[in-house]
Design a protein around this motif. Structure first.
Motif, PDB file in Angstrom:
ATOM      1  N   GLN A 120     -10.879  -1.677 -18.680  1.00  0.00           N
ATOM      2  CA  GLN A 120      -9.537  -1.675 -18.091  1.00  0.00           C
ATOM      3  C   GLN A 120      -9.128  -3.091 -17.713  1.00  0.00           C
ATOM      4  OE1 GLN A 120      -6.991   0.064 -17.664  1.00  0.00           O
ATOM      5  NE2 GLN A 120      -5.887  -0.821 -15.938  1.00  0.00           N
ATOM      6  N   HIS A 150      -4.058  -6.007 -15.381  1.00  0.00           N
ATOM      7  CA  HIS A 150      -2.668  -6.401 -15.587  1.00  0.00           C
ATOM      8  C   HIS A 150      -1.860  -5.288 -16.266  1.00  0.00           C
ATOM      9  CE1 HIS A 150      -3.449 -10.473 -14.295  1.00  0.00           C
ATOM     10  NE2 HIS A 150      -4.459 -10.567 -15.136  1.00  0.00           N
ATOM     11  N   THR A 151      -2.528  -4.211 -16.625  1.00  0.00           N
ATOM     12  CA  THR A 151      -1.867  -3.075 -17.264  1.00  0.00           C
ATOM     13  C   THR A 151      -1.903  -1.875 -16.318  1.00  0.00           C
ATOM     14  OG1 THR A 151      -3.924  -2.306 -18.301  1.00  0.00           O
ATOM     15  CG2 THR A 151      -2.605  -3.910 -19.532  1.00  0.00           C
ATOM     16  N   PRO A 152      -1.128  -0.811 -16.596  1.00  0.00           N
ATOM     17  CA  PRO A 152      -1.100   0.346 -15.692  1.00  0.00           C
ATOM     18  C   PRO A 152      -2.485   0.915 -15.401  1.00  0.00           C
ATOM     19  CG  PRO A 152       0.700   0.488 -17.243  1.00  0.00           C
ATOM     20  CD  PRO A 152      -0.134  -0.690 -17.674  1.00  0.00           C
ATOM     21  N   GLN A 153      -2.692   1.318 -14.153  1.00  0.00           N
ATOM     22  CA  GLN A 153      -3.970   1.860 -13.684  1.00  0.00           C
ATOM     23  C   GLN A 153      -4.093   3.332 -14.088  1.00  0.00           C
ATOM     24  OE1 GLN A 153      -7.354   2.784 -12.509  1.00  0.00           O
ATOM     25  NE2 GLN A 153      -6.849   0.677 -11.918  1.00  0.00           N
ATOM     26  N   LYS A 166       2.147  -7.914  -9.547  1.00  0.00           N
ATOM     27  CA  LYS A 166       2.056  -6.986 -10.675  1.00  0.00           C
ATOM     28  C   LYS A 166       0.786  -6.138 -10.596  1.00  0.00           C
ATOM     29  CE  LYS A 166       4.829  -9.718 -13.924  1.00  0.00           C
ATOM     30  NZ  LYS A 166       4.804 -10.515 -15.181  1.00  0.00           N
ATOM     31  N   ILE A 167      -0.331  -6.780 -10.216  1.00  0.00           N
ATOM     32  CA  ILE A 167      -1.586  -6.040 -10.045  1.00  0.00           C
ATOM     33  C   ILE A 167      -1.418  -4.977  -8.958  1.00  0.00           C
ATOM     34  CG2 ILE A 167      -4.005  -6.236  -9.295  1.00  0.00           C
ATOM     35  CD1 ILE A 167      -3.966  -9.107 -10.500  1.00  0.00           C
ATOM     36  N   ARG A 195       1.336  -3.588  -7.907  1.00  0.00           N
ATOM     37  CA  ARG A 195       2.285  -2.555  -8.343  1.00  0.00           C
ATOM     38  C   ARG A 195       1.616  -1.511  -9.231  1.00  0.00           C
ATOM     39  NH1 ARG A 195       6.630  -1.122  -5.540  1.00  0.00           N
ATOM     40  NH2 ARG A 195       7.616  -2.972  -4.635  1.00  0.00           N
ATOM     41  N   HIS A 196       0.743  -1.974 -10.130  1.00  0.00           N
ATOM     42  CA  HIS A 196       0.028  -1.029 -10.989  1.00  0.00           C
ATOM     43  C   HIS A 196      -0.834  -0.083 -10.153  1.00  0.00           C
ATOM     44  CE1 HIS A 196       1.393  -2.598 -14.741  1.00  0.00           C
ATOM     45  NE2 HIS A 196       0.795  -3.774 -14.633  1.00  0.00           N
ATOM     46  N   ASP A 226       1.486   2.358  -8.160  1.00  0.00           N
ATOM     47  CA  ASP A 226       2.042   3.421  -8.998  1.00  0.00           C
ATOM     48  C   ASP A 226       1.029   4.541  -9.238  1.00  0.00           C
ATOM     49  OD1 ASP A 226       4.388   2.018  -9.154  1.00  0.00           O
ATOM     50  OD2 ASP A 226       3.987   1.167 -11.141  1.00  0.00           O
TER      51      ASP A 226
END
Length: 458
Positions: free
Chosen positions: A329, A332-335, A359-360, A362-363, A366
């Motif tokens: 994983q 930097h991408t969606p969790q 950004k980290i 926020r993922h 969310d």
């Protein structure tokens, strides 16, 4: 004015004397002697463990801060400024000594030491130059010059010992750090690409290029440090860098993770996601004391392979019971984990600018449930000035002591590590070490609220 100056000197001297009394008292009560600077470091020595005593740690911090401030007060400011500008020599020489395995050769030679000609022979380096390098280090209490041109280890130099015979190190140079604590790798990295990147600080400030860091200027590349490190020609540097993670463990106790956030409050079956967890050695330490927790270690593919091996060797029961999962994983991408009770970011966020950090966050936000907690383990930078209460103190646990006057309130040189790392993070990664206020601001932008701070002892 003269009386004020003398008073300051006396107060600094008194801080040192009182701290010495405290240290001697602890060692006398234990019927031990303080470890000698001249003898090699022995981590198994009970006298070394006693240095972790809170009274000794506090006294040591006061001595370090007061001694440095006392020297700065009485020394010529011209000499002090010039010496500060020359400090890179120590870094360069320390790395040179480590790269040619001086510490291991001196360990084999024993307290009588070894002549520079014999030290230089296996690496075919210039013995006169090596003498000059080791003499500079000995002048700064790193190594001992026993007799002219004959050197031996001392307590500081010996911490670079990779624990292997020098013959093996010279025969297998690409594997020098494999199987070691990683501390020598840490020192070599610090004095290699780290130092070169920081050397470009003024250049990038005065003549900035879009997105360029000191590291980019030093190596003539537009790649990030991570991409550069994965070049085929940098295989050795990449191995060494990843061992640095282990080397940093020598700077703090893994037991600290149990003295902040209360893991035992989590119900059995709770999910802890170790985001960017590397081998997961910290989440493993948590699982050892809290076996009812389900662990998910997340990192990039190559690292996750190492993580699986590490857990298999050190906590196979958690693998057998399927209480740990390993997930490739990129944070930097969606969790992908939506049922986490705790997301843990350990020494991740200081590598990244506020923009990337948000950004980290926020993922993770969310993917979070209303009850999900975010645990960030990182340094908190404080001002070198005495400042009035700012309102941050209302956050439970955030209050921290200040050094006694006339010391700098942040203990100055005694706590310098975080300030070195702050500048390093900028020059190599574009990252930053943050004050508590800075953390609060970025958390808010990322959808999180700071509710508790833990300061481990020491």
């Amino acid at each position: 004015m003269r009386s004020i100056g003398i008073s300051t000197l006396r107060r600094l001297a008194n801080i040192i004397n009182e701290a010495i009394d405290e240290i001697e008292g602890v060692y006398a009560a234990a019927d031990m002697s303080l470890p000698s600077l001249e003898a090699p470091f022995d981590p198994a020595d009970p006298a070394e463990a006693l240095l972790q005593n809170p009274i000794v740690e506090g006294a040591t911090l006061n001595i370090m801060a007061a001694a440095a401030q006392l020297s700065a007060t009485v020394a010529s400011p011209v000499v002090s400024a010039f010496n500060a500008s020359q400090a890179f020599h120590i870094s360069a020489c320390f790395r040179a000594a480590s790269e040619i395995n001086v510490v291991e050769m001196l360990r084999e030679a024993g307290p009588a030491g070894l002549h520079a000609k014999k030290i230089a022979a296996p690496s075919k380096t210039d013995p006169l130059l090596l003498t000059r390098i080791l003499r500079l280090l000995a002048t700064h209490n790193i190594f001992r010059e026993v007799t002219p041109n004959v050197f031996a280890n001392n307590r500081i130099s010996s911490v670079l010992d990779k624990g292997k015979p020098s013959k093996v190190l010279f025969e297998n140079p690409d594997e020098r750090h494999t199987g070691t604590s990683g501390f020598a790798a840490l020192v070599e990295c610090s004095a290699d690409h780290n130092m070169k990147g920081v050397a470009m600080l003024a250049d990038t400030m005065l003549h900035p290029e879009e997105g360029e860091l000191g590291f980019n200027r030093a190596y003539g590349t537009t790649e990030s440090f991570w991409d550069w490190l994965h070049r085929p020609e940098n295989v050795y540097k990449m191995r060494r860098f990843y061992l640095v993670i282990w080397g940093t463990a020598a700077l703090e106790s893994t037991d600290a993770i149990h003295k902040g956030f209360n893991w035992s409050d989590l119900p059995a079956g709770s999910v802890l996601v170790d985001v960017g967890g590397g081998t997961g050695h910290i989440s493993l330490a948590i699982a050892q004391k809290n076996p009812g927790l389900r662990i998910v270690v997340q990192d990039l593919e190559d690292t996750i392979k190492d993580s699986k091996m590490y857990w298999k060797e050190n906590l196979p029961s958690h693998i057998e019971s399927q209480m740990v999962d390993f997930q490739v994983q990129d944070f930097h991408t969606p969790q992908p984990i939506l049922n986490a009770d705790v997301f843990m970011l350990r020494y991740i966020v200081h590598n990244w600018s506020d923009e990337h950090f948000v950004k980290i966050l926020r993922h993770l936000r969310d993917a979070a449930q209303p009850t999900t907690k975010l645990l960030v383990i990182d340094k908190i930078l404080v001002s070198a000035a005495r400042v009035p209460d700012s309102g941050e103190e209302a956050i439970p646990g955030s209050a921290r002591p200040s050094a006694p006057a006339p010391l700098l309130p942040n203990w100055g040189v005694g706590k310098a590590e975080v300030y070195y790392v702050d500048v390093l993070m900028h020059c190599i990664f574009g990252g930053v070490e943050r004050t508590l206020k800075h953390f609060m601001e970025v958390f808010a932008k990322g959808g999180w609220k700071l509710v508790q701070v833990h300061h481990p002892e020491g």
